[in-house]
Scaffold this active site. Structure first.
Site, mmCIF file in Angstrom:
data_model
loop_
_atom_site.group_PDB
_atom_site.id
_atom_site.type_symbol
_atom_site.label_atom_id
_atom_site.label_comp_id
_atom_site.label_asym_id
_atom_site.label_seq_id
_atom_site.Cartn_x
_atom_site.Cartn_y
_atom_site.Cartn_z
ATOM 1 C CD GLU A 1 -2.880 -1.381 0.399
ATOM 2 O OE1 GLU A 1 -3.081 -0.479 -0.434
ATOM 3 O OE2 GLU A 1 -3.532 -2.427 0.431
ATOM 4 N N GLY A 2 2.017 1.176 -0.657
ATOM 5 C CA GLY A 2 2.956 2.313 -0.667
ATOM 6 C C GLY A 2 3.891 2.178 0.521
#
Length: 602
Positions: free
Chosen positions: A410-411
């Site tokens: 998610e980054g």
């Protein structure tokens, strides 16, 4: 509804506006429906996931798929999906709560669940046409089919928009031909609906497509072998190859070149839900650790009675409490913003999108803070178990391995640190958050003579709240100084952004805990919140230390001479307690409670 709008802070405004404790949502505010949902999800986790931990650790992918189907039958995959498309249509807080309590049995299931409900289903509910939603969402909401999200490529990780996968319109204009390679695709082994990002021609931005996968008729799609991973071992992770895969033109998601925006907004939802997914894991690790520490004797004494162990238990419990406080505070802000949007006539899609987008800064803050806390918690869990913690026979080593991925997907946390400050600066430029006014005021304050009045700190948290206000000034001083010096080029100075983001994160987390505890002390009585008060004070003390270090590093790296001296004096002033807390006593208060209850009990 307008009343709600009046008081609802915009994303990032927590930094420049005071939040009253009455205005934050806490887990103690769950409705009856939410508490029932929580119990149902916990029961599912206890019955269907935790007893099979060993099978998950042995890479039983079929078990993950089967358990996902059961979750679908009970409606847990469709909590956020509108009722008209086969979901439960519950609010954002309920979505968070489901994700929270279903995720602590094993990271393998948690990953499958998060990838399916968040980035697998959400892009269609939020960006799909009516036809696309009717066609795909009901099957995804019930677990009849599973979703996967194909963004990352061998050369495109954090730079998501640099993907090389192509989509080319066929001569008859009816289909797109997709070619390329995707990697680290969660759920690839059993998904039948892929959200695929590809570039059309020389477009600046990628485009999203809904691609169906049928094993019997693969349509040019092949899957790599299952990846062998450090943790989340029974979550299916494969490469996906597209070779002249034909996709109907009507399966384009949103508009041409709109893929990057879809990817970013899907990740915002994914980030705050990832924070939720790390909460119950912390509660369980604390409970498991204290149960062991109460039983394990050394020198004829349970190790839970030793100060060195109490230190660990207190810090672990504190971080869990604070992470939970901040996550549900933000979740309710999102839910309220969605309600305001809908009341103003926005469609469900538009309202949800804008609601989450509004709090993208908070989503990034939470993703970083809670993923780092769950790793630290599992690490200390191993330490409390000692040599046994290193053994596969105790649950700590798998908890530690599973936690590790949370800082990457998610980054990465590095990217999210940059984003949190970068987005705040952008909001300031757009006039959505007034940073300039308060930053100038802080600058003037540094030039002025400090007040030597003795404040009245007799009220609960009076000094702590004053500290929070001063810590916000530290951020404004450091970030304001850096923006003045570098302007838009600040984004090239990643170490300064990292330092600024550490300040931002700690301010939000510490404030969230204090506001939750203050709200509960007012309604349930101060005596009932003794340990929660201690946790809020302990977290703030730790936050001040982190902020002092990060701010000093920033100041001495971009300011010189008189400016540097002035800022360092300001830093000293803004991080000084009138009355320092007794840190050891705070930890002992928290640890004694956890020890007596023999579990995480807040």
């Amino acid at each position: 509804m307008s009343d709600l709008n009046k008081d609802l802070l915009r994303g990032g405004q927590f930094l420049v506006k005071e939040t009253k404790c009455e205005d934050v949502f806490t887990p103690e505010d769950f409705s009856e429906e939410q508490n029932m949902m929580k119990e149902a999800v916990k029961e599912f986790n206890d019955r269907e996931i935790i007893p099979y931990k060993e099978r998950f650790e042995k890479k039983d992918y079929a078990l993950t798929e089967e358990t996902m189907r059961k979750a679908g039958e009970l409606g847990f995959l469709g909590v956020a999906v509108p009722e008209e498309f086969g979901g439960l249509g519950m609010g954002f807080v309920s979505t968070m709560l489901t994700c929270d309590y279903i995720s602590s049995g094993t990271g393998s299931f948690s990953t499958a669940f998060g990838a399916h409900t968040g980035i697998g289903t959400m892009p269609i509910t939020l960006y799909g046409t009516e036809e696309q939603k009717k066609k795909y969402v009901p099957a995804l909401a019930t677990g009849e089919k599973f979703g996967a999200y194909c963004l990352t490529e061998p050369g495109a990780g954090s730079d998501a928009n640099s993907g090389k996968t192509t989509a080319e319109l066929t001569a008859d204009g009816k289909s797109y031909k997709i070619n390329g390679q995707k990697m680290w695709i969660s759920n690839a082994g059993f998904a039948e609906v892929f959200i695929v990002f590809a570039r059309i021609g020389d477009d600046k931005n990628i485009t999203g497509f809904i691609v169906e996968y049928d094993k019997a008729n693969p349509n040019g799609i092949t899957l790599g072998e299952e990846e062998h991973k450090l943790g989340i071992r029974a979550s299916s992770t494969r490469q996906v190859f597209f070779n002249d895969t034909l996709v109907p033109a009507e399966n384009m998601l949103s508009e041409r070149g709109g893929g990057f925006k879809i990817a970013m907004n899907a990740l915002n939802v994914g980030r705050i839900k990832l924070a939720a997914a790390c909460l119950d894991s912390q509660r369980r690790i604390v409970s498991t650790a204290v149960q062991y520490a109460n039983e394990r004797k050394q020198f004829n004494t349970p190790i839970a009675d030793f100060g060195a162990i109490k230190l660990k238990l207190a810090e672990m419990a504190t971080n869990a409490y604070v992470g939970e406080s901040a996550s549900y505070r933000a979740a309710k802000n999102v839910e309220d913003r969605i309600a305001i949007r809908q009341a103003e006539g926005n469609s469900h899609q538009e309202a949800e999108l804008k609601g989450v987008e509004e709090y993208a800064i908070e989503c990034s803050i939470l993703k970083v803070a809670v993923s780092e806390d769950v790793q630290a918690c599992a690490d200390e869990g191993i330490q409390i178990f000692g040599g046994m913690g290193f053994s596969e026979e105790t649950p700590m080593e798998s908890a530690w391995r599973d936690a590790r991925i949370a800082r990457i997907y998610e980054g990465t946390n590095e990217i999210n640190r940059m984003l949190s400050v970068g987005m705040l600066v952008k909001k300031a430029m757009k006039g959505h958050v007034d940073l300039l006014g308060p930053a100038t005021a802080v600058g003037n304050e540094l030039m002025g003579i400090p007040s030597f009045d003795t404040p009245d700190y007799s009220e609960l948290f009076a000094e702590e709240k004053e500290m929070i206000a001063k810590l916000k000034k530290v951020f404004l001083m450091v970030a304001g100084g850096a923006i003045q010096k570098f302007g838009p080029a600040l984004e090239e100075h990643q170490q300064l952004l990292t330092a600024a983001s550490n300040i931002l994160i700690e301010v939000y987390m510490a404030e969230s805990a204090i506001l939750r505890t203050e709200k509960n002390a007012k309604r349930f009585g101060e005596a009932s919140q003794k340990e929660q008060i201690a946790m809020s004070q302990l977290y703030l003390y730790n936050a001040v230390e982190i902020i002092t270090k990060s701010a000093r590093e920033g100041i001495i790296s971009f300011a010189e001479g008189d400016e540097q001296r002035m800022m360092l004096m300001g830093l000293k002033r803004f991080t000084k307690y009138a009355n320092y807390p007794n840190v050891v006593a705070l930890r002992n208060t928290i640890a004694e409670k956890v020890k007596a209850e023999n579990k995480y009990c807040f």
